[in-house]
Design a protein around this motif. Structure first.
Motif, PDB file in Angstrom:
ATOM      1  N   PRO A 180       0.805  -1.229   0.000  1.00 43.45           N
ATOM      2  CA  PRO A 180       0.000   0.000   0.000  1.00 43.45           C
ATOM      3  C   PRO A 180       0.835   1.274   0.000  1.00 43.45           C
ATOM      4  N   SER A 181       2.064   1.214   0.483  1.00 44.95           N
ATOM      5  CA  SER A 181       2.904   2.412   0.551  1.00 44.95           C
ATOM      6  C   SER A 181       3.718   2.646  -0.719  1.00 44.95           C
ATOM      7  N   HIS A 182       3.515   1.806  -1.744  1.00 46.57           N
ATOM      8  CA  HIS A 182       4.212   1.990  -3.018  1.00 46.57           C
ATOM      9  C   HIS A 182       3.933   3.394  -3.557  1.00 46.57           C
ATOM     10  N   ILE A 183       4.966   4.090  -4.003  1.00 45.41           N
ATOM     11  CA  ILE A 183       4.807   5.454  -4.497  1.00 45.41           C
ATOM     12  C   ILE A 183       4.423   5.431  -5.976  1.00 45.41           C
ATOM     13  N   ILE A 184       3.325   6.094  -6.286  1.00 55.69           N
ATOM     14  CA  ILE A 184       2.817   6.171  -7.646  1.00 55.69           C
ATOM     15  C   ILE A 184       3.430   7.374  -8.350  1.00 55.69           C
ATOM     16  N   LYS A 185       3.851   7.174  -9.587  1.00 53.94           N
ATOM     17  CA  LYS A 185       4.457   8.259 -10.361  1.00 53.94           C
ATOM     18  C   LYS A 185       3.468   8.784 -11.397  1.00 53.94           C
ATOM     19  N   GLU A 186       3.690  10.014 -11.823  1.00 53.91           N
ATOM     20  CA  GLU A 186       2.868  10.601 -12.870  1.00 53.91           C
ATOM     21  C   GLU A 186       2.907   9.715 -14.114  1.00 53.91           C
ATOM     22  N   GLY A 187       1.741   9.419 -14.672  1.00 53.30           N
ATOM     23  CA  GLY A 187       1.660   8.600 -15.870  1.00 53.30           C
ATOM     24  C   GLY A 187       1.454   7.123 -15.613  1.00 53.30           C
ATOM     25  N   ASP A 188       1.644   6.656 -14.364  1.00 53.63           N
ATOM     26  CA  ASP A 188       1.369   5.256 -14.049  1.00 53.63           C
ATOM     27  C   ASP A 188      -0.113   4.947 -14.284  1.00 53.63           C
ATOM     28  N   ILE A 189      -0.400   3.727 -14.670  1.00 55.75           N
ATOM     29  CA  ILE A 189      -1.788   3.274 -14.789  1.00 55.75           C
ATOM     30  C   ILE A 189      -2.088   2.377 -13.596  1.00 55.75           C
ATOM     31  N   VAL A 190      -3.022   2.804 -12.782  1.00 60.32           N
ATOM     32  CA  VAL A 190      -3.413   2.056 -11.589  1.00 60.32           C
ATOM     33  C   VAL A 190      -4.758   1.382 -11.872  1.00 60.32           C
ATOM     34  N   SER A 191      -4.772   0.062 -11.801  1.00 58.16           N
ATOM     35  CA  SER A 191      -5.994  -0.709 -12.037  1.00 58.16           C
ATOM     36  C   SER A 191      -6.462  -1.317 -10.722  1.00 58.16           C
ATOM     37  N   VAL A 192      -7.734  -1.151 -10.420  1.00 60.28           N
ATOM     38  CA  VAL A 192      -8.316  -1.709  -9.201  1.00 60.28           C
ATOM     39  C   VAL A 192      -9.473  -2.601  -9.636  1.00 60.28           C
ATOM     40  N   ARG A 193      -9.286  -3.896  -9.494  1.00 57.95           N
ATOM     41  CA  ARG A 193     -10.291  -4.838  -9.975  1.00 57.95           C
ATOM     42  C   ARG A 193     -11.622  -4.574  -9.286  1.00 57.95           C
ATOM     43  N   GLY A 194     -12.663  -4.408 -10.095  1.00 54.17           N
ATOM     44  CA  GLY A 194     -13.985  -4.117  -9.564  1.00 54.17           C
ATOM     45  C   GLY A 194     -14.325  -2.645  -9.560  1.00 54.17           C
ATOM     46  N   PHE A 195     -13.323  -1.783  -9.805  1.00 54.23           N
ATOM     47  CA  PHE A 195     -13.545  -0.339  -9.791  1.00 54.23           C
ATOM     48  C   PHE A 195     -13.184   0.319 -11.119  1.00 54.23           C
ATOM     49  N   GLY A 196     -12.100  -0.110 -11.741  1.00 50.65           N
ATOM     50  CA  GLY A 196     -11.669   0.513 -12.979  1.00 50.65           C
ATOM     51  C   GLY A 196     -10.193   0.867 -12.928  1.00 50.65           C
ATOM     52  N   ARG A 197      -9.835   1.887 -13.704  1.00 52.32           N
ATOM     53  CA  ARG A 197      -8.443   2.302 -13.788  1.00 52.32           C
ATOM     54  C   ARG A 197      -8.353   3.820 -13.696  1.00 52.32           C
TER      55      ARG A 197
END
Length: 235
Positions: free
Chosen positions: A195-212
Motif C-alpha cells: 500500500p505504501s508503493h509510491i505512484i508516479k505521474e503517468g502510471d496506470i493504476v488498475s483496481v479490480r472491480g472499480f476501474g483504472r
C-alpha cells in the motif's frame, strides 16, 4: 497462464525463429509475465486495452479480430450491457482467454477476440438477452467506441498507492486496505501488494472491480501542504 508456460513460449520463439503469441491475458497473468523480465510485446487491439495478447520473437501482426455485435432491430432491442454480451458469448462455450475487451457504443458491442474464434462467433451468436443480434468482423472501431477518461482532481497527503486509490474511489482506509490484501490493485499491469508503493505521474493504476486511473501532474499545493493532482479516470 503461469511462469512455466511463458518460458516455454519464449524458448519456442527463440528456437524456431518465429513469433509466438499467447491467448488474451488478464491482469494477474500480465503481472506474472512482467515479473519474469522476458522480452515481449503486447497488444489488445487498441491503445489502453485491459486484456492483451503477448508476443515473443520477431514482430508480426497480432492475430486479433474485431467483431461487431449489434441488434438486428435496434428499435425493439433490450438495453444491453457488457455483462449481457459476455454472458451470451460464454453460453456458446467459448473460453474467456480467447476473448479480449468488449466495448459498448449505441447498444452495440465491439469485441476483440483471437482470429481463430471470430468466424465461430459470427456463425453462432444470434441472441443476446432477448434481442436478436447480427455479428460481423470489421476492420476498425467506429469513432467514439473507446470512451475517453474523465478528467478530475484529487486532494492527497502523499503519493502512496493506498492514498491515491482511496481518494479516487472515495474509500475508507479499511476498505482500501482490504483491496490490497485481496490482490486487487495493479500498477502498470503488475500486482501491487504494498500500500505504501509510491505512484508516479503517468502510471496506470488498475483496481479490480472499480476501474483504472492515471495520476497527472500536480496542479497546486493547499495551505495545509496537501497536493492537488490531476487524474484521468477510466470507466
Amino acid at each position: 497462464m503461469d511462469a512455466k508456460r511463458f518460458h516455454e513460449l519464449y524458448n519456442r520463439a527463440a528456437e524456431k525463429q518465429y513469433t509466438v503469441f499467447t491467448d488474451f491475458l488478464n491482469l494477474d497473468e500480465q503481472s506474472e509475465l512482467n515479473g519474469l523480465y522476458l522480452p515481449h510485446g503486447c497488444w489488445g487491439g487498441y491503445e489502453g486495452a485491459e486484456r492483451i495478447v503477448a508476443s515473443f520473437g520477431e514482430w508480426a501482426e497480432y492475430p486479433i479480430d474485431i467483431v461487431e455485435i449489434k441488434p438486428a432491430a435496434p428499435k425493439f432491442a433490450d438495453k444491453l450491457s457488457h455483462r449481457d454480451f459476455l454472458g451470451a458469448l460464454m453460453n456458446l462455450g467459448i473460453k474467456r482467454e480467447l476473448l479480449g475487451d468488449i466495448l459498448i457504443k449505441d447498444n452495440a458491442a465491439y469485441l476483440f477476440c483471437l482470429e481463430t474464434i471470430s468466424e465461430y462467433i459470427c456463425s453462432n451468436l444470434s441472441r443476446v438477452k432477448h434481442t436478436t443480434v447480427k455479428c460481423s468482423v470489421i476492420d476498425a472501431l467506429p469513432e467514439g467506441a473507446v470512451t475517453e477518461p474523465e478528467e478530475g482532481e484529487i486532494n492527497v497527503s502523499s503519493l502512496r498507492a493506498d492514498v491515491l486509490v482511496a481518494a479516487v474511489y472515495k474509500l475508507s482506509r479499511k476498505s482500501c486496505s482490504e483491496l490490497f490484501a485481496a490482490d486487487r490493485v495493479f500498477v502498470n499491469a503488475r500486482l501491487c501488494s504494498n500500500p505504501s508503493h509510491i505512484i508516479k505521474e503517468g502510471d496506470i493504476v488498475s483496481v479490480r472491480g472499480f476501474g483504472r486511473f492515471q495520476p497527472c501532474s500536480q496542479i497546486r499545493t493547499t495551505k495545509k501542504n496537501r497536493a492537488v493532482l490531476g487524474v484521468r479516470i477510466y470507466k
